[in-house]
Write a protein that holds these residues in place. Structure first.
Motif, PDB file in Angstrom:
ATOM      1  N   GLY A  85      26.610 103.138 -13.758  1.00  0.00           N
ATOM      2  CA  GLY A  85      27.896 102.539 -13.582  1.00  0.00           C
ATOM      3  C   GLY A  85      28.912 103.176 -12.796  1.00  0.00           C
ATOM      4  N   VAL A  86      29.970 102.525 -12.663  1.00  0.00           N
ATOM      5  CA  VAL A  86      31.069 103.398 -11.655  1.00  0.00           C
ATOM      6  C   VAL A  86      32.485 102.843 -12.458  1.00  0.00           C
ATOM      7  CG1 VAL A  86      29.951 103.125  -9.423  1.00  0.00           C
ATOM      8  CG2 VAL A  86      31.230 101.307 -10.447  1.00  0.00           C
ATOM      9  N   GLU A  87      33.324 103.801 -11.958  1.00  0.00           N
ATOM     10  CA  GLU A  87      34.805 103.277 -12.515  1.00  0.00           C
ATOM     11  C   GLU A  87      35.416 102.302 -11.383  1.00  0.00           C
ATOM     12  OE1 GLU A  87      37.836 106.383 -13.927  1.00  0.00           O
ATOM     13  OE2 GLU A  87      38.810 105.573 -11.961  1.00  0.00           O
ATOM     14  N   ILE A  88      36.031 101.173 -12.092  1.00  0.00           N
ATOM     15  CA  ILE A  88      36.703 100.425 -11.313  1.00  0.00           C
ATOM     16  C   ILE A  88      37.869 100.477 -11.628  1.00  0.00           C
ATOM     17  CG2 ILE A  88      34.731  99.030 -10.575  1.00  0.00           C
ATOM     18  CD1 ILE A  88      35.941  96.945 -12.965  1.00  0.00           C
ATOM     19  N   ARG A  89      39.021  99.476 -11.161  1.00  0.00           N
ATOM     20  CA  ARG A  89      40.422  99.500 -11.519  1.00  0.00           C
ATOM     21  C   ARG A  89      40.966  98.143 -11.564  1.00  0.00           C
ATOM     22  NH1 ARG A  89      43.071 104.267 -11.946  1.00  0.00           N
ATOM     23  NH2 ARG A  89      42.076 105.950 -11.218  1.00  0.00           N
ATOM     24  N   LEU A  90      41.396  97.529 -12.830  1.00  0.00           N
ATOM     25  CA  LEU A  90      42.058  96.307 -12.946  1.00  0.00           C
ATOM     26  C   LEU A  90      43.446  96.545 -12.590  1.00  0.00           C
ATOM     27  CD1 LEU A  90      40.197  95.306 -16.171  1.00  0.00           C
ATOM     28  CD2 LEU A  90      39.583  94.787 -13.922  1.00  0.00           C
ATOM     29  N   TYR A  91      43.995  95.320 -11.635  1.00  0.00           N
ATOM     30  CA  TYR A  91      45.264  95.267 -11.622  1.00  0.00           C
ATOM     31  C   TYR A  91      46.120  94.483 -12.118  1.00  0.00           C
ATOM     32  CZ  TYR A  91      44.436  98.717  -7.932  1.00  0.00           C
ATOM     33  OH  TYR A  91      44.252  99.957  -7.364  1.00  0.00           O
ATOM     34  N   PHE A  92      47.136  94.798 -12.756  1.00  0.00           N
ATOM     35  CA  PHE A  92      48.113  93.976 -13.577  1.00  0.00           C
ATOM     36  C   PHE A  92      49.556  94.281 -12.861  1.00  0.00           C
ATOM     37  CE2 PHE A  92      44.670  95.171 -16.376  1.00  0.00           C
ATOM     38  CZ  PHE A  92      44.450  94.132 -16.867  1.00  0.00           C
ATOM     39  N   ASP A  93      50.390  93.541 -13.637  1.00  0.00           N
ATOM     40  CA  ASP A  93      51.889  93.444 -13.284  1.00  0.00           C
ATOM     41  C   ASP A  93      52.292  94.754 -12.245  1.00  0.00           C
ATOM     42  OD1 ASP A  93      52.453  90.724 -14.418  1.00  0.00           O
ATOM     43  OD2 ASP A  93      52.027  91.753 -16.205  1.00  0.00           O
ATOM     44  N   ASP A  94      52.343  95.649 -13.201  1.00  0.00           N
ATOM     45  CA  ASP A  94      53.024  96.903 -12.510  1.00  0.00           C
ATOM     46  C   ASP A  94      52.242  98.085 -12.943  1.00  0.00           C
ATOM     47  OD1 ASP A  94      53.675  96.961 -15.475  1.00  0.00           O
ATOM     48  OD2 ASP A  94      55.809  97.245 -14.915  1.00  0.00           O
ATOM     49  N   PHE A  95      50.987  98.087 -13.358  1.00  0.00           N
ATOM     50  CA  PHE A  95      50.132  99.163 -13.512  1.00  0.00           C
ATOM     51  C   PHE A  95      48.585  98.832 -13.118  1.00  0.00           C
ATOM     52  CE2 PHE A  95      49.888  96.515 -17.411  1.00  0.00           C
ATOM     53  CZ  PHE A  95      48.680  96.666 -17.886  1.00  0.00           C
ATOM     54  N   GLU A  96      47.728  99.809 -13.257  1.00  0.00           N
ATOM     55  CA  GLU A  96      46.423  99.498 -12.868  1.00  0.00           C
ATOM     56  C   GLU A  96      45.703 100.332 -14.126  1.00  0.00           C
ATOM     57  OE1 GLU A  96      45.052 102.890  -9.992  1.00  0.00           O
ATOM     58  OE2 GLU A  96      46.606 101.675  -8.986  1.00  0.00           O
ATOM     59  N   MET A  97      44.363  99.634 -14.413  1.00  0.00           N
ATOM     60  CA  MET A  97      43.756 100.377 -15.562  1.00  0.00           C
ATOM     61  C   MET A  97      42.333 100.786 -15.053  1.00  0.00           C
ATOM     62  SD  MET A  97      42.865  98.494 -19.462  1.00  0.00           S
ATOM     63  CE  MET A  97      41.789  97.041 -18.563  1.00  0.00           C
ATOM     64  N   PRO A  98      42.093 102.020 -15.206  1.00  0.00           N
ATOM     65  CA  PRO A  98      40.617 102.449 -14.977  1.00  0.00           C
ATOM     66  C   PRO A  98      39.923 101.935 -15.984  1.00  0.00           C
ATOM     67  CG  PRO A  98      42.117 104.070 -15.457  1.00  0.00           C
ATOM     68  CD  PRO A  98      42.775 103.198 -15.496  1.00  0.00           C
ATOM     69  N   VAL A  99      38.577 101.569 -15.672  1.00  0.00           N
ATOM     70  CA  VAL A  99      37.622 101.218 -16.473  1.00  0.00           C
ATOM     71  C   VAL A  99      36.186 101.754 -16.078  1.00  0.00           C
ATOM     72  CG1 VAL A  99      36.374  99.101 -17.331  1.00  0.00           C
ATOM     73  CG2 VAL A  99      38.745  98.934 -16.859  1.00  0.00           C
ATOM     74  N   GLU A 100      35.350 102.319 -16.892  1.00  0.00           N
ATOM     75  CA  GLU A 100      34.184 102.682 -16.737  1.00  0.00           C
ATOM     76  C   GLU A 100      33.325 101.479 -16.951  1.00  0.00           C
ATOM     77  OE1 GLU A 100      32.593 105.426 -15.639  1.00  0.00           O
ATOM     78  OE2 GLU A 100      34.814 106.448 -15.347  1.00  0.00           O
TER      79      GLU A 100
END
Length: 105
Positions: A85-100
């Motif tokens: 797997g890899v880390e991706i980043r989800l983009y929201f209103d005013d923040f991003e969330m790293p996800v493994e």
């Protein structure tokens, strides 16, 4: 975020999982970035028709189920993903969330 996984499909690497909004205000998902900055987009599918969505709002206390053939995110230009797997980043209103992510075998 639970059950985060990437699957290689003919159209590209597709991201599935469940995104929870545990806060007390709505949040809006706009897309994702891959490990090298690749853009990932939100898609909805109804039968054979697949359409791109530009945002999806998640109400407080609710979840967004990203599941095959319904609602998912897809990278069109991600070449390869390591088997662990890899880390991706989800983009929201005013923040991003790293996800493994997990890559099913």
């Amino acid at each position: 975020m639970v059950n985060a996984e990437l699957r290689q499909e003919p159209e590209g690497w597709t991201f599935y999982g469940i995104v929870y909004n545990v806060g007390d205000v709505p949040v809006t998902l706009y897309g994702m970035d891959g490990p090298d900055g690749e853009d990932g987009y939100i898609y909805a599918q109804a039968e054979a028709e697949v359409v791109e969505l530009f945002e999806v709002e998640i109400a407080p206390g609710n979840a967004l189920d990203l599941v095959p053939a319904t609602l998912f995110l897809r990278f069109e230009e991600l070449d390869a993903v390591p088997p662990d797997g890899v880390e991706i980043r989800l983009y929201f209103d005013d923040f991003e969330m790293p996800v493994e992510t997990f890559v099913p075998g």
